[in-house]
Design a protein around this motif. Structure first.
Motif, PDB file in Angstrom:
ATOM      1  N   HIS A 151       7.829   0.921  11.802  1.00 17.01           N
ATOM      2  CA  HIS A 151       8.650  -0.290  11.766  1.00 17.01           C
ATOM      3  C   HIS A 151       7.970  -1.500  12.408  1.00 17.01           C
ATOM      4  O   HIS A 151       8.540  -2.595  12.419  1.00 17.01           O
ATOM      5  CB  HIS A 151       9.987  -0.043  12.461  1.00 17.01           C
ATOM      6  CG  HIS A 151      10.921   0.824  11.688  1.00 17.01           C
ATOM      7  ND1 HIS A 151      11.611   0.375  10.584  1.00 17.01           N
ATOM      8  CD2 HIS A 151      11.263   2.127  11.853  1.00 17.01           C
ATOM      9  CE1 HIS A 151      12.363   1.363  10.103  1.00 17.01           C
ATOM     10  NE2 HIS A 151      12.151   2.433  10.843  1.00 17.01           N
ATOM     11  N   PHE A 201       7.745  -5.269  10.990  1.00 16.26           N
ATOM     12  CA  PHE A 201       8.897  -6.165  10.953  1.00 16.26           C
ATOM     13  C   PHE A 201       9.063  -6.959  12.244  1.00 16.26           C
ATOM     14  O   PHE A 201       9.826  -7.925  12.292  1.00 16.26           O
ATOM     15  CB  PHE A 201      10.181  -5.358  10.722  1.00 16.26           C
ATOM     16  CG  PHE A 201      10.371  -4.890   9.317  1.00 16.26           C
ATOM     17  CD1 PHE A 201      10.916  -5.722   8.344  1.00 16.26           C
ATOM     18  CD2 PHE A 201      10.009  -3.608   8.947  1.00 16.26           C
ATOM     19  CE1 PHE A 201      11.100  -5.293   7.045  1.00 16.26           C
ATOM     20  CE2 PHE A 201      10.188  -3.165   7.644  1.00 16.26           C
ATOM     21  CZ  PHE A 201      10.721  -4.004   6.684  1.00 16.26           C
ATOM     22  N   GLY A 205      14.254  -4.316   5.302  1.00 17.72           N
ATOM     23  CA  GLY A 205      14.309  -3.472   6.494  1.00 17.72           C
ATOM     24  C   GLY A 205      15.432  -2.470   6.439  1.00 17.72           C
ATOM     25  O   GLY A 205      15.631  -1.694   7.383  1.00 17.72           O
TER      26      GLY A 205
END
Length: 252
Positions: free
Chosen positions: A78, A81, A217
């Motif tokens: 992740h 992001f 996301g």
């Protein structure tokens, strides 16, 4: 109602619980992006909430206490992001080892690590084996959404299980932390369906950055979320986890 949270109890009260051979729940989540509508602490918040509810239920039958949650896990996928904190595998191993060792030194012998983040699952399966050998104490591991798989599947309308910032996680956040939902961004909160790596049937695994899977996301569809669904899943997962605790997997 008896207090079940470790950091709200005194040292003497914790020693007394250890003398009763109480079960210790150790929640672990993650701090990572959860789309445009949810805060980064979702996995941490939900793991801790399910553990608290499960402990209250199980405390009617056995001694049980919940440690402060571990808010950071394995979230490398992740990082693109932004807003994400991640550990390396050796750091997670060392952190869990030291927490479990501290718990054991108080006098407890039954520890259940309760996970709230899909990205932790494969590692925690392996680390549970390592910790059991290193600490000479049987450490157990469960993901709360695995324990409550049936109620999650039966509650959700757009997916079969939890994905990421999806109908399921958004619903539970609506039930437990409604003030943290960015409702003005719910219309944007949808993306492709995914399978958790630990549950994949693909013959080959490769690390993939989450921004290559979804631009928003989000995996799944948060637009179908509701607090009623969230309460049903939180209660069901807590009940399933409490049942596991009372059945005493350490006795096997």
């Amino acid at each position: 109602m008896s207090e079940v949270q470790w950091n709200r109890l005194t040292a003497a009260e914790l020693r007394a619980l250890a003398a009763r051979d109480a079960v210790v729940l150790l929640p672990i989540g993650a701090t990572e992006q959860h789309g445009p509508h949810l805060p980064t602490g979702v996995d941490d918040f939900l793991a801790a909430e399910v553990c608290r509810r499960a402990a209250v239920l199980a405390a009617e039958h056995i001694g049980v206490v919940v440690t402060p949650s571990v808010p950071t896990g394995l979230s490398e996928h992740h990082m693109a992001f932004g807003g994400t904190l991640t550990l390396s595998l050796p750091t997670l191993h060392a952190l869990l080892r030291d927490i479990c060792r501290s718990v054991i030194r108080v006098g407890f012998s039954r520890i259940l690590i309760v996970n709230g983040h899909g990205g932790n699952m494969t590692a925690l399966n392996a680390l549970t084996t390592e910790l059991t050998a290193e600490l000479s104490t049987p450490i157990a591991f469960a993901s709360y959404f695995g324990a409550g798989r049936e109620v999650v599947r039966d509650t959700l309308e757009t997916q079969d299980g939890l994905m990421h910032a999806c109908e399921g996680e958004t619903s539970m956040m609506m039930a437990a932390y409604p003030e943290l939902i960015r409702t003005e961004h719910l219309d944007e909160a949808h993306g492709p369906r995914i399978t958790l790596p630990a549950e994949s049937t693909e013959p080959v695994y490769m690390a993939v950055s989450f921004d290559r899977i979804t631009e928003s996301g989000v995996a799944g569809d948060a637009r179908a979320a509701s607090p009623e669904k969230g309460e049903r899943m939180l209660s069901g997962c807590a009940s399933a986890l409490a049942d596991i605790i009372v059945r005493d997997p350490w006795a096997k």
